[in-house]
Motif scaffolding. Structure first.
Motif, PDB file in Angstrom:
ATOM      1  N   GLU A  46       5.539 -14.545  -1.846  1.00 56.10           N
ATOM      2  CA  GLU A  46       6.756 -14.041  -1.193  1.00 56.10           C
ATOM      3  C   GLU A  46       6.722 -12.529  -1.002  1.00 56.10           C
ATOM      4  OE1 GLU A  46      11.607 -13.962  -1.971  1.00 56.10           O
ATOM      5  OE2 GLU A  46      10.275 -15.081  -3.327  1.00 56.10           O
ATOM      6  N   TYR A  47       6.090 -11.835  -1.946  1.00 56.32           N
ATOM      7  CA  TYR A  47       6.035 -10.370  -1.894  1.00 56.32           C
ATOM      8  C   TYR A  47       4.680  -9.860  -1.419  1.00 56.32           C
ATOM      9  CZ  TYR A  47      10.477 -10.724  -4.262  1.00 56.32           C
ATOM     10  OH  TYR A  47      11.789 -11.017  -4.558  1.00 56.32           O
ATOM     11  N   GLU A  48       3.945 -10.748  -0.728  1.00 52.46           N
ATOM     12  CA  GLU A  48       2.701 -10.391  -0.032  1.00 52.46           C
ATOM     13  C   GLU A  48       1.654  -9.798  -0.973  1.00 52.46           C
ATOM     14  OE1 GLU A  48       3.794  -7.854   3.197  1.00 52.46           O
ATOM     15  OE2 GLU A  48       4.861  -9.421   4.277  1.00 52.46           O
ATOM     16  N   LEU A  49       1.560 -10.366  -2.162  1.00 52.97           N
ATOM     17  CA  LEU A  49       0.495  -9.976  -3.080  1.00 52.97           C
ATOM     18  C   LEU A  49      -0.811 -10.622  -2.637  1.00 52.97           C
ATOM     19  CD1 LEU A  49       2.253 -10.225  -6.559  1.00 52.97           C
ATOM     20  CD2 LEU A  49       1.451  -8.149  -5.441  1.00 52.97           C
ATOM     21  N   ASP A  50      -1.904  -9.980  -2.956  1.00 50.33           N
ATOM     22  CA  ASP A  50      -3.229 -10.496  -2.614  1.00 50.33           C
ATOM     23  C   ASP A  50      -3.844 -11.122  -3.862  1.00 50.33           C
ATOM     24  OD1 ASP A  50      -6.193 -10.435  -1.816  1.00 50.33           O
ATOM     25  OD2 ASP A  50      -5.194  -9.690  -0.020  1.00 50.33           O
ATOM     26  N   SER A  51      -4.722 -12.070  -3.665  1.00 47.35           N
ATOM     27  CA  SER A  51      -5.389 -12.680  -4.816  1.00 47.35           C
ATOM     28  C   SER A  51      -6.507 -11.790  -5.354  1.00 47.35           C
ATOM     29  CB  SER A  51      -5.967 -14.049  -4.437  1.00 47.35           C
ATOM     30  OG  SER A  51      -6.959 -13.907  -3.427  1.00 47.35           O
ATOM     31  N   SER A  52      -6.963 -10.827  -4.557  1.00 45.54           N
ATOM     32  CA  SER A  52      -8.064  -9.944  -4.952  1.00 45.54           C
ATOM     33  C   SER A  52      -7.557  -8.782  -5.812  1.00 45.54           C
ATOM     34  CB  SER A  52      -8.769  -9.391  -3.711  1.00 45.54           C
ATOM     35  OG  SER A  52      -9.645  -8.334  -4.053  1.00 45.54           O
ATOM     36  N   PHE A  53      -8.180  -8.608  -6.962  1.00 47.50           N
ATOM     37  CA  PHE A  53      -7.815  -7.492  -7.842  1.00 47.50           C
ATOM     38  C   PHE A  53      -8.052  -6.155  -7.150  1.00 47.50           C
ATOM     39  CE2 PHE A  53      -8.791  -4.207 -10.933  1.00 47.50           C
ATOM     40  CZ  PHE A  53      -7.783  -4.368 -11.881  1.00 47.50           C
ATOM     41  N   PHE A  54      -9.148  -6.041  -6.441  1.00 45.60           N
ATOM     42  CA  PHE A  54      -9.495  -4.775  -5.781  1.00 45.60           C
ATOM     43  C   PHE A  54      -8.428  -4.369  -4.774  1.00 45.60           C
ATOM     44  CE2 PHE A  54     -11.463  -2.438  -2.250  1.00 45.60           C
ATOM     45  CZ  PHE A  54     -12.002  -1.361  -2.936  1.00 45.60           C
ATOM     46  N   ILE A  55      -7.939  -5.306  -3.971  1.00 42.20           N
ATOM     47  CA  ILE A  55      -6.921  -4.996  -2.964  1.00 42.20           C
ATOM     48  C   ILE A  55      -5.610  -4.600  -3.622  1.00 42.20           C
ATOM     49  CG2 ILE A  55      -5.590  -5.889  -1.022  1.00 42.20           C
ATOM     50  CD1 ILE A  55      -8.532  -5.479  -0.399  1.00 42.20           C
ATOM     51  N   ASN A  56      -5.189  -5.380  -4.608  1.00 34.43           N
ATOM     52  CA  ASN A  56      -3.926  -5.098  -5.299  1.00 34.43           C
ATOM     53  C   ASN A  56      -3.948  -3.766  -6.042  1.00 34.43           C
ATOM     54  OD1 ASN A  56      -2.483  -7.479  -4.579  1.00 34.43           O
ATOM     55  ND2 ASN A  56      -3.589  -8.638  -6.132  1.00 34.43           N
ATOM     56  N   TYR A  57      -5.107  -3.436  -6.606  1.00 39.06           N
ATOM     57  CA  TYR A  57      -5.220  -2.254  -7.473  1.00 39.06           C
ATOM     58  C   TYR A  57      -5.720  -1.023  -6.714  1.00 39.06           C
ATOM     59  CZ  TYR A  57      -5.914   0.081 -11.986  1.00 39.06           C
ATOM     60  OH  TYR A  57      -5.821   0.933 -13.070  1.00 39.06           O
ATOM     61  N   TRP A  58      -5.865  -1.140  -5.392  1.00 43.76           N
ATOM     62  CA  TRP A  58      -6.521  -0.086  -4.632  1.00 43.76           C
ATOM     63  C   TRP A  58      -5.802   1.261  -4.736  1.00 43.76           C
ATOM     64  CZ3 TRP A  58     -10.442   2.258  -2.911  1.00 43.76           C
ATOM     65  CH2 TRP A  58     -10.310   3.295  -1.996  1.00 43.76           C
ATOM     66  N   GLU A  59      -4.478   1.287  -4.675  1.00 39.99           N
ATOM     67  CA  GLU A  59      -3.762   2.563  -4.688  1.00 39.99           C
ATOM     68  C   GLU A  59      -4.094   3.378  -5.936  1.00 39.99           C
ATOM     69  OE1 GLU A  59       0.408   2.131  -4.097  1.00 39.99           O
ATOM     70  OE2 GLU A  59       0.210   1.525  -2.004  1.00 39.99           O
ATOM     71  N   THR A  60      -4.091   2.713  -7.093  1.00 44.33           N
ATOM     72  CA  THR A  60      -4.457   3.403  -8.336  1.00 44.33           C
ATOM     73  C   THR A  60      -5.937   3.741  -8.339  1.00 44.33           C
ATOM     74  OG1 THR A  60      -2.721   2.266  -9.561  1.00 44.33           O
ATOM     75  CG2 THR A  60      -4.504   3.228 -10.853  1.00 44.33           C
ATOM     76  N   LEU A  61      -6.762   2.790  -7.914  1.00 44.26           N
ATOM     77  CA  LEU A  61      -8.209   3.012  -7.900  1.00 44.26           C
ATOM     78  C   LEU A  61      -8.584   4.153  -6.957  1.00 44.26           C
ATOM     79  CD1 LEU A  61     -10.868   1.870  -9.026  1.00 44.26           C
ATOM     80  CD2 LEU A  61     -10.992   0.402  -7.006  1.00 44.26           C
ATOM     81  N   GLY A  62      -7.963   4.189  -5.774  1.00 45.06           N
ATOM     82  CA  GLY A  62      -8.230   5.269  -4.824  1.00 45.06           C
ATOM     83  C   GLY A  62      -7.835   6.626  -5.371  1.00 45.06           C
ATOM     84  N   THR A  63      -6.706   6.664  -6.077  1.00 46.88           N
ATOM     85  CA  THR A  63      -6.260   7.922  -6.693  1.00 46.88           C
ATOM     86  C   THR A  63      -7.233   8.369  -7.778  1.00 46.88           C
ATOM     87  OG1 THR A  63      -3.953   7.304  -6.274  1.00 46.88           O
ATOM     88  CG2 THR A  63      -4.341   9.066  -7.871  1.00 46.88           C
ATOM     89  N   LEU A  64      -7.713   7.414  -8.570  1.00 47.51           N
ATOM     90  CA  LEU A  64      -8.691   7.748  -9.618  1.00 47.51           C
ATOM     91  C   LEU A  64      -9.977   8.300  -9.001  1.00 47.51           C
ATOM     92  CD1 LEU A  64      -8.253   4.661 -11.991  1.00 47.51           C
ATOM     93  CD2 LEU A  64      -7.522   7.008 -12.428  1.00 47.51           C
ATOM     94  N   LEU A  65     -10.393   7.735  -7.880  1.00 49.86           N
ATOM     95  CA  LEU A  65     -11.604   8.223  -7.211  1.00 49.86           C
ATOM     96  C   LEU A  65     -11.415   9.649  -6.702  1.00 49.86           C
ATOM     97  CD1 LEU A  65     -12.652   5.031  -5.204  1.00 49.86           C
ATOM     98  CD2 LEU A  65     -13.768   5.982  -7.230  1.00 49.86           C
ATOM     99  N   VAL A  66     -10.207   9.949  -6.203  1.00 51.19           N
ATOM    100  CA  VAL A  66      -9.908  11.319  -5.750  1.00 51.19           C
ATOM    101  C   VAL A  66      -9.966  12.283  -6.918  1.00 51.19           C
ATOM    102  CG1 VAL A  66      -8.103  12.821  -4.822  1.00 51.19           C
ATOM    103  CG2 VAL A  66      -8.537  10.616  -3.752  1.00 51.19           C
TER     104      VAL A  66
END
Length: 393
Positions: free
Chosen positions: A129-149
């Motif tokens: 209903e809230y458009e979550l993805d089954s992939s951990f990478f997609i769901n966690y990307w915002e935090t992961l992208g920030t960590l990479l920066v």
């Protein structure tokens, strides 16, 4: 026949026309405006908190209590994933709010082309209903992208400090060394711990639909495992630091009679100060405040992610966790600053109130006795609790 008891304190009123009493509902536009105003406050306060947390961390004044508020905000948000019948207004708030506005991330977008390469398996309806993805990478990307920066910034600062290493007395060298220290651990830990719950919750979605049939699927699973290992290592590292600090303090007390000047035991672990500052250290349990809080966060989102078929059990567990945390804060008072302690207690009381309302709604759902009026009343309390919490945060 219409009775006086039919009116609700928040949405209904009564009026008399001749000999007939009518109960009427306020205009839904009023309720929708209240929800939209609440979401606007949540978004505005989230942006302010994000900027403030960055400024405090760079200024080396950040405290673990500030990170806790971001996690508590997500607890208030994640109740939307429970299989409970909420009011239309509360559902609307959840939809408008989207992801938590108190995320301490740069919200770096991921291209649609990359997203489409990762598997998107079917999830239970309360997650879909809230458009979550089954992939951990997609769901966690915002935090992961920030960590990479942050990691990229750390590498750049390390390179600059290496190039100017011979200029020992240069003020620029001291500035870049200081910035490197802030980025290397404090900022990195702040970002990761602010979304500690994401590791737990998104792992549950990854494991629920795991199907290793392509490279992106393997990659997402690898990132998931790595994030969980890193989370465990942080807990172990903080435990080791706390033990080392207590040893240093004991050694200080033992050597008090000597003429050597006292050394601040926290100085050794300055790079990890965001996890340690502003906690009382009279005993180990006070000092371990942030570890205890992270464990509570872990259990909360473990409950939301894995026990979703039984919302009553979920609501009982999260309410008990709130009670235990309140008892810990009130009796042991782990935070050094009274204003931080009071703010945490008030925030936890608000979270407890929301969890209790969710528990009541879950009990009514279980017994099949929930009416529209009770749903509206308890959902309204949850909306107002969100408004108050984000205003205080």
């Amino acid at each position: 026949s219409c009775t006086k008891n039919c009116s609700l304190p928040f949405y209904y009123s009564e009026t008399i026309y001749g000999t007939t009493k009518l109960c009427y509902q306020y205009n839904d536009e009023y309720n929708d405006e209240l929800v939209e105003a609440t979401v606007k406050v949540i978004k505005a306060e989230g942006q302010i908190s994000f900027g403030l947390m960055i400024a405090l961390t760079i200024g080396e004044m950040g405290s673990s209590s500030s990170l806790c508020l971001a996690s508590l905000a997500k607890m208030l948000e994640y109740i939307k994933y429970m299989r409970i019948s909420y009011s239309q207004q509360l559902e609307m708030m959840f939809q408008l709010q989207g992801s938590s506005e108190l995320d301490l991330t740069f919200q770096i977008p991921l291209s649609e082309g990359i997203q489409n390469k990762f598997p998107d398996n079917e999830l239970p309806a309360n997650f879909e209903e809230y458009e979550l993805d089954s992939s951990f990478f997609i769901n966690y990307w915002e935090t992961l992208g920030t960590l990479l920066v942050v990691l990229a910034g750390t590498l750049v600062l390390s390179l600059i400090t290496f190039l100017i290493r011979k200029k020992k007395e240069s003020i620029f060298r001291y500035i870049f060394l200081w910035l490197k220290g802030v980025f290397k651990w404090n900022f990195l830990l702040m970002i990761f711990c602010s979304d500690f719950e994401g590791v737990v919750f998104f792992t549950s979605l990854e494991l629920r639909t795991l199907n290793l049939n392509s490279f992106p699927a393997y990659f997402s699973f690898f990132v998931c495992i790595f994030a969980n290992i890193f989370a465990v290592l942080i807990l172990l590292k903080v435990g080791f630091i706390l033990r080392d600090i207590r040893k240093l303090k004991y050694r200080q007390v033992r050597d008090e009679s000597k003429s050597s000047p006292a050394v601040n035991p926290y100085l050794k672990w300055k790079s990890y100060q965001v996890l340690l500052l502003h906690c009382r250290d009279e005993n180990s349990i006070q000092q371990a405040f942030f570890v205890i809080f992270l464990v509570r966060v872990y259990l909360f989102h473990l409950t939301i992610g894995y026990i979703f078929p039984n919302p009553l059990s979920q609501s009982i567990i999260i309410t008990i966790l709130s009670v235990l945390m309140l008892v810990y804060l009130i009796i042991l008072r782990p935070l050094e600053e009274m204003k931080d302690l009071i703010k945490m207690i008030i925030s936890e009381l608000i979270v407890f109130l929301v969890n209790f309302c969710v528990l009541v709604l879950a009990v009514l759902d279980k017994n099949g006795r929930q009416s529209e009026r009770s749903k509206e009343k308890f959902s309204y309390i949850i909306i107002m609790a969100n408004l108050v919490f984000n205003t205080l945060a």
